[in-house]
Enzyme design. Structure first.
Site, mmCIF file in Angstrom:
data_model
loop_
_atom_site.group_PDB
_atom_site.id
_atom_site.type_symbol
_atom_site.label_atom_id
_atom_site.label_comp_id
_atom_site.label_asym_id
_atom_site.label_seq_id
_atom_site.Cartn_x
_atom_site.Cartn_y
_atom_site.Cartn_z
ATOM 1 N N GLU A 94 0.875 -1.291 0.044
ATOM 2 C CA GLU A 94 0.013 -0.208 -0.075
ATOM 3 C C GLU A 94 0.798 1.201 -0.008
ATOM 4 O O GLU A 94 2.169 1.283 0.640
ATOM 5 C CB GLU A 94 -0.818 0.069 1.206
ATOM 6 N N ASP A 95 0.446 2.381 -0.589
ATOM 7 C CA ASP A 95 1.060 3.584 -0.373
ATOM 8 C C ASP A 95 1.458 4.369 0.922
ATOM 9 O O ASP A 95 2.447 4.523 1.089
ATOM 10 C CB ASP A 95 0.427 4.503 -1.470
ATOM 11 N N ASP A 98 -2.981 5.930 6.818
ATOM 12 C CA ASP A 98 -3.369 7.400 7.329
ATOM 13 C C ASP A 98 -4.230 7.161 8.550
ATOM 14 O O ASP A 98 -3.730 6.731 9.764
ATOM 15 C CB ASP A 98 -4.043 8.126 6.186
ATOM 16 N N PHE A 147 -0.445 16.473 3.555
ATOM 17 C CA PHE A 147 -0.991 15.720 2.474
ATOM 18 C C PHE A 147 0.073 15.802 1.215
ATOM 19 O O PHE A 147 0.662 16.816 0.982
ATOM 20 C CB PHE A 147 -2.067 16.461 1.925
ATOM 21 N N ARG A 160 0.581 11.141 -9.753
ATOM 22 C CA ARG A 160 1.157 10.030 -9.364
ATOM 23 C C ARG A 160 2.366 9.751 -9.897
ATOM 24 O O ARG A 160 3.052 8.929 -9.486
ATOM 25 C CB ARG A 160 -0.032 8.987 -9.771
HETATM 26 P P1 IMP Z 1 -6.737 5.637 5.380
HETATM 27 O O1 IMP Z 1 -7.781 4.742 4.955
HETATM 28 O O2 IMP Z 1 -7.055 6.743 6.137
HETATM 29 O O3 IMP Z 1 -5.624 4.981 6.173
HETATM 30 O O4 IMP Z 1 -6.207 5.983 4.021
HETATM 31 C C1 IMP Z 1 -5.393 5.136 3.124
HETATM 32 C C2 IMP Z 1 -5.756 5.967 1.637
HETATM 33 O O5 IMP Z 1 -5.913 7.204 1.665
HETATM 34 C C3 IMP Z 1 -4.224 5.635 0.947
HETATM 35 O O6 IMP Z 1 -4.111 4.604 0.381
HETATM 36 C C4 IMP Z 1 -4.254 6.822 -0.104
HETATM 37 O O7 IMP Z 1 -4.924 6.368 -1.086
HETATM 38 C C5 IMP Z 1 -5.145 7.822 0.841
HETATM 39 N N1 IMP Z 1 -4.254 9.020 1.333
HETATM 40 C C6 IMP Z 1 -3.912 9.286 2.758
HETATM 41 N N2 IMP Z 1 -2.994 10.063 2.964
HETATM 42 C C7 IMP Z 1 -2.852 10.573 1.846
HETATM 43 C C8 IMP Z 1 -1.965 11.658 1.289
HETATM 44 O O8 IMP Z 1 -1.176 12.379 1.986
HETATM 45 N N3 IMP Z 1 -1.802 11.764 -0.075
HETATM 46 C C9 IMP Z 1 -2.380 11.081 -0.999
HETATM 47 N N4 IMP Z 1 -3.292 10.165 -0.685
HETATM 48 C C10 IMP Z 1 -3.319 9.918 0.743
HETATM 49 MG MG MG Z 2 -4.350 3.843 -1.443
#
Ligand code: IMP
Ligand code: MG
Length: 170
Positions: A94-95, A98, A147, A160
Site C-alpha cells: 500500500e502507498d 493514514d 498531504f 501519481r
Molecule cells: P486511510 O484509510 O485513512 O488509512 O487512507 C488510506 C488511503 O488514503 C491511502 O491508500 C491513500 O490512497 C489515501 N491517502 C491518505 N493520505 C494521503 C496523502 O497524504 N496523499 C495522498 N493520498 C493519501
Molecule cells: Mg491507496
C-alpha cells in the site's frame, strides 16, 4: 510543491525493505504481493524488482477517498484479487497508512481467505492520524500530518507519476 523525500532516498529505502522482507521468509517459499490500486503501483514496481524471482503478484482496488484530501471514512471494494490466498505468504503493498480504515478493512477480508501468513508493507505512514490500530510490519517512512503526492500518490488523480514525494501546498 515542496520535495519531502527524494527519488534516491525512496529507492534506497525500498531496497532495504526488500532485503528485510527477503530475510523474513524461508528462502524457498514464494511471497505473494497484493498491490492496492491505484496508489501502490509505483512502490510495488520497485519492490517487486528488488525482490526478484521470489514473488507472485495480484491487485486489488479499494476506494475510501472521494475528491480532495479528506477521507470519506467509507471503504468500498472496487476490484477483488484474481487468485486464491490459501496457503500463500501474502503481503499487502500500500502507498500510505493514514487513518488506518482502509487497511483495517482490507486485512479483515484477506485474513478470512486463510493465507499462510498476512503482512502489510506501506511506503509511508502518518501515525498521528490513526483512528484504528492496524499492524503494518514494513514501513518505508514515517511522516507528519501533511498531504503528500507523487510516487503513486495523487491529489484528484494528479501527480501519481512524480518520481519523488512532495507536500502539496495550497
Ligand atoms: P486511510 O484509510 O485513512 O488509512 O487512507 C488510506 C488511503 O488514503 C491511502 O491508500 C491513500 O490512497 C489515501 N491517502 C491518505 N493520505 C494521503 C496523502 O497524504 N496523499 C495522498 N493520498 C493519501
Ligand atoms: Mg491507496
Amino acid at each position: 510543491m515542496q520535495v519531502l523525500l527524494s527519488q534516491e532516498q525512496i529507492q534506497a529505502r525500498i531496497r532495504a525493505m526488500a532485503a528485510e522482507i527477503g530475510a523474513d521468509y524461508p528462502p524457498d517459499e514464494e511471497i505473494h504481493l497484493i498491490c492496492v490500486l491505484k496508489g501502490g503501483f509505483v512502490f510495488l514496481s520497485d519492490l517487486v524488482r528488488a525482490l526478484k524471482a521470489r514473488v507472485t503478484l495480484d491487485f486489488i482496488a479499494l476506494s475510501s477517498y472521494g475528491k480532495g484530501t479528506k477521507s470519506s471514512g467509507e471503504v468500498r471494494l472496487l476490484k477483488d484479487v484474481d487468485h486464491a490466498l490459501e496457503d500463500r505468504h501474502v503481503i499487502i503493498v500500500e502507498d500510505i497508512v493514514d487513518t488506518g480504515l482502509t487497511l483495517h478493512y482490507l486485512q479483515e477480508i484477506l485474513r478470512a481467505r486463510s493465507p499462510k501468513t498476512l503482512r502489510t508493507a506501506c511506503l509511508l505512514s502518518k501515525p498521528s492520524r490513526r483512528q484504528l490500530e492496524v499492524a503494518v510490519e514494513y514501513i518505508g517512512f514515517t511522516i507528519e500530518d501533511r498531504f503528500v503526492v507523487g510516487y503513486g500518490l495523487d491529489y484528484d488523480e494528479r501527480y501519481r507519476g512524480l518520481p519523488y514525494i512532495a507536500v502539496l501546498t495550497e
